[in-house]
Design a protein around this motif. Sequence first.
Motif, PDB file in Angstrom:
ATOM      1  N   VAL A  93       0.835  -1.207   0.000  1.00  0.00           N
ATOM      2  CA  VAL A  93       0.000   0.000   0.000  1.00  0.00           C
ATOM      3  C   VAL A  93       0.868   1.255   0.000  1.00  0.00           C
ATOM      4  O   VAL A  93       0.626   2.200  -0.764  1.00  0.00           O
ATOM      5  N   GLY A  94       1.886   1.274   0.841  1.00  0.00           N
ATOM      6  CA  GLY A  94       2.767   2.439   0.888  1.00  0.00           C
ATOM      7  C   GLY A  94       3.460   2.684  -0.434  1.00  0.00           C
ATOM      8  O   GLY A  94       3.549   3.825  -0.909  1.00  0.00           O
ATOM      9  N   ARG A  95       3.920   1.601  -1.059  1.00  0.00           N
ATOM     10  CA  ARG A  95       4.603   1.718  -2.347  1.00  0.00           C
ATOM     11  C   ARG A  95       3.647   2.221  -3.432  1.00  0.00           C
ATOM     12  O   ARG A  95       3.999   3.100  -4.237  1.00  0.00           O
ATOM     13  N   ALA A  96       2.437   1.701  -3.448  1.00  0.00           N
ATOM     14  CA  ALA A  96       1.471   2.090  -4.479  1.00  0.00           C
ATOM     15  C   ALA A  96       1.030   3.542  -4.317  1.00  0.00           C
ATOM     16  O   ALA A  96       0.899   4.279  -5.308  1.00  0.00           O
ATOM     17  N   LEU A  97       0.784   3.978  -3.091  1.00  0.00           N
ATOM     18  CA  LEU A  97       0.354   5.360  -2.883  1.00  0.00           C
ATOM     19  C   LEU A  97       1.435   6.345  -3.306  1.00  0.00           C
ATOM     20  O   LEU A  97       1.144   7.396  -3.881  1.00  0.00           O
ATOM     21  N   THR A  98       2.670   6.015  -3.033  1.00  0.00           N
ATOM     22  CA  THR A  98       3.773   6.879  -3.449  1.00  0.00           C
ATOM     23  C   THR A  98       3.872   6.925  -4.973  1.00  0.00           C
ATOM     24  O   THR A  98       4.034   8.002  -5.571  1.00  0.00           O
ATOM     25  N   ALA A  99       3.751   5.774  -5.624  1.00  0.00           N
ATOM     26  CA  ALA A  99       3.790   5.733  -7.087  1.00  0.00           C
ATOM     27  C   ALA A  99       2.634   6.526  -7.687  1.00  0.00           C
ATOM     28  O   ALA A  99       2.742   7.074  -8.786  1.00  0.00           O
ATOM     29  N   ALA A 100       1.533   6.592  -6.954  1.00  0.00           N
ATOM     30  CA  ALA A 100       0.352   7.310  -7.441  1.00  0.00           C
ATOM     31  C   ALA A 100       0.422   8.811  -7.189  1.00  0.00           C
ATOM     32  O   ALA A 100      -0.536   9.523  -7.458  1.00  0.00           O
ATOM     33  N   GLY A 101       1.534   9.283  -6.646  1.00  0.00           N
ATOM     34  CA  GLY A 101       1.737  10.726  -6.555  1.00  0.00           C
ATOM     35  C   GLY A 101       1.757  11.330  -5.169  1.00  0.00           C
ATOM     36  O   GLY A 101       1.901  12.543  -5.043  1.00  0.00           O
ATOM     37  N   VAL A 102       1.617  10.544  -4.118  1.00  0.00           N
ATOM     38  CA  VAL A 102       1.683  11.096  -2.764  1.00  0.00           C
ATOM     39  C   VAL A 102       3.155  11.256  -2.404  1.00  0.00           C
ATOM     40  O   VAL A 102       3.844  10.275  -2.107  1.00  0.00           O
ATOM     41  N   ASP A 103       3.647  12.490  -2.431  1.00  0.00           N
ATOM     42  CA  ASP A 103       5.089  12.687  -2.230  1.00  0.00           C
ATOM     43  C   ASP A 103       5.441  13.266  -0.871  1.00  0.00           C
ATOM     44  O   ASP A 103       6.625  13.368  -0.537  1.00  0.00           O
ATOM     45  N   HIS A 104       4.445  13.676  -0.076  1.00  0.00           N
ATOM     46  CA  HIS A 104       4.698  14.154   1.280  1.00  0.00           C
ATOM     47  C   HIS A 104       3.771  13.442   2.269  1.00  0.00           C
ATOM     48  O   HIS A 104       2.552  13.410   2.065  1.00  0.00           O
ATOM     49  N   VAL A 105       4.368  12.894   3.310  1.00  0.00           N
ATOM     50  CA  VAL A 105       3.635  12.198   4.367  1.00  0.00           C
ATOM     51  C   VAL A 105       4.013  12.838   5.689  1.00  0.00           C
ATOM     52  O   VAL A 105       5.197  12.977   6.000  1.00  0.00           O
ATOM     53  N   PHE A 106       3.031  13.251   6.444  1.00  0.00           N
ATOM     54  CA  PHE A 106       3.250  13.883   7.742  1.00  0.00           C
ATOM     55  C   PHE A 106       2.747  12.935   8.825  1.00  0.00           C
ATOM     56  O   PHE A 106       1.784  12.186   8.608  1.00  0.00           O
ATOM     57  N   GLY A 107       3.359  12.973   9.997  1.00  0.00           N
ATOM     58  CA  GLY A 107       2.837  12.109  11.036  1.00  0.00           C
ATOM     59  C   GLY A 107       3.758  11.925  12.211  1.00  0.00           C
ATOM     60  O   GLY A 107       4.814  12.561  12.336  1.00  0.00           O
TER      61      GLY A 107
END
Length: 546
Positions: free
Chosen positions: A7-21
């Motif tokens: 899931v993490g790999r796919a979301l990044t490939a789909a354009g999510v380039d910043h994750v906060f947390g």
Amino acid sequence: MKVAEAVGRALTAAGVDHVFGVVGSGNFHLTNAMVAAGARFVAARHEGGAATMADAYARTSGAVAALSVHQGPGLTNALTGITEAAKSRTPLLVLAAEATAQRSNFRIEQAVLAHSVGAVTARVTTAHDAVEQALAALRRARHEHRTVLLNLPLEVQALDVPDGGTLDAEPPPGPEQVEPSDTAVADLVRALERSRRPVFVAGRGARTPTARDALTALAERHGALLATSAVARGLFHGSPWSLDVSGGFASPLAVELIRGADLIVGWGCALNMWTMRHGSLIGADATVVQVDDDPEALGAHRAIGLGVTGDVERTARRALEAGGESHEGYRTPDTASALAARVRWRDVPYEDEGTRERIDPRTLSIALDDILPAERVVGVDSGNFMGYPSAYLSVPDHNGFCFTQAFQSIGLGLATTIGAALAQPDRLPVAALGDGGALMSAVELDTVRRLGLPMVVVVYNDEGYGAEVHHFGPDGFPLDTVTFPETDIAAVARGYGFEAVTVRTPADLKPVQDWVAGPRSAPLLIDAKVTRDHGAWWLEEAFRGH
């Protein structure tokens, strides 16, 4: 490969380039998978700060941001920031680990919690469909401009993705523009052609350069003046026909001209109690038109004469294509002269109320506007002080002002500015806070220093919750619960690695000039001891909404 990594790999490939947390056991593998795939992880010191950073980053960058939180308390800690994002229709994807075991201390009804604050929810339920379910949540956040909580049960995260399952994804296409009907466009054009004093008020739905350009061209043809809601402040910066903000922060001249309009067109703007001062900015004979791509938004806050369902840019372009003669409208020589002389709050005369111990917040704000570089991004917290930076600090465009006020929570301003700064790295970030919000969020001063942000934090320090002091004080109520002893916030900031200065008079601002001159190797906090004899001009209006 485990579901968390897929899931993490796919979301990044789909354009999510910043994750906060804030990373805990439940979101550890997912977050690390996104980092390994190329996303930037921004570690906050509290989930509430992380949520607001993600919200502000999404608003200012125009991209979907992700928030990664631990199951249970990680989500509840983030809830105020998530509520603000949901109320503002921020495209935000909340990745929340979920404990489903009945006896787990972390178990809560996370979906119910999200729905209660206006977010929508999704859940990863199987290893086989995990990636597809996650990408569907991302598409909804982007296409519907919604804050989406994606629950990731711990037991599902630990499953193996079947061989041949989808692991990668392309960035999803952007949402399609809603095309207005021919009839609605014709009705809008007729209203514009009849008008002699039109005013355009642009809101969140108009915050793009292409929408701005279309509105500017249409306004020029029909002689309209240009204003914005607070969240779109800066959109028409540089236009000689800009009124700046409509509503509680509007200058006296802006109020006069908006009240004198015979046509008010809200473009992607709710025309709510704040932007229209509970309707008092609408003249008795004015026609009100609202353009929005969400039909449910039309007339939601007040009666309108015409509602147009359509994308702001497409509607404005279609109205331009309809042709018609240009006319002077509200753009008369007298109006031009007045705007040049007194539309800015800093050009409105006032009696300086500063003393040797406390600086007038107007004087402070005007001085900072002159000292700080014009290329800036300003984030503002909530409180009695907030009108001063919002009205007196100029911003270069709509990405220069980030206003997280849909939930009216104090304590969000510092995190707001961090998120906006990461989205606009070439600008000086300026966080404008009250002392209450500053101390509430002080833990994120560490995040500013750790990220190396050359930020200026301005604390309008009146040693109290000024909104409550000035709302209840005149009626003789005791104020011990909303006033505090003097706190050396500059010393607190130095403890986090900031340079800091205490300001009581304009002369005390010399160190700020020195800091601006360079090298800005550490962030700067200004602990401004401001006058506190009465409430801000917009405060009485604001409390009418309670």
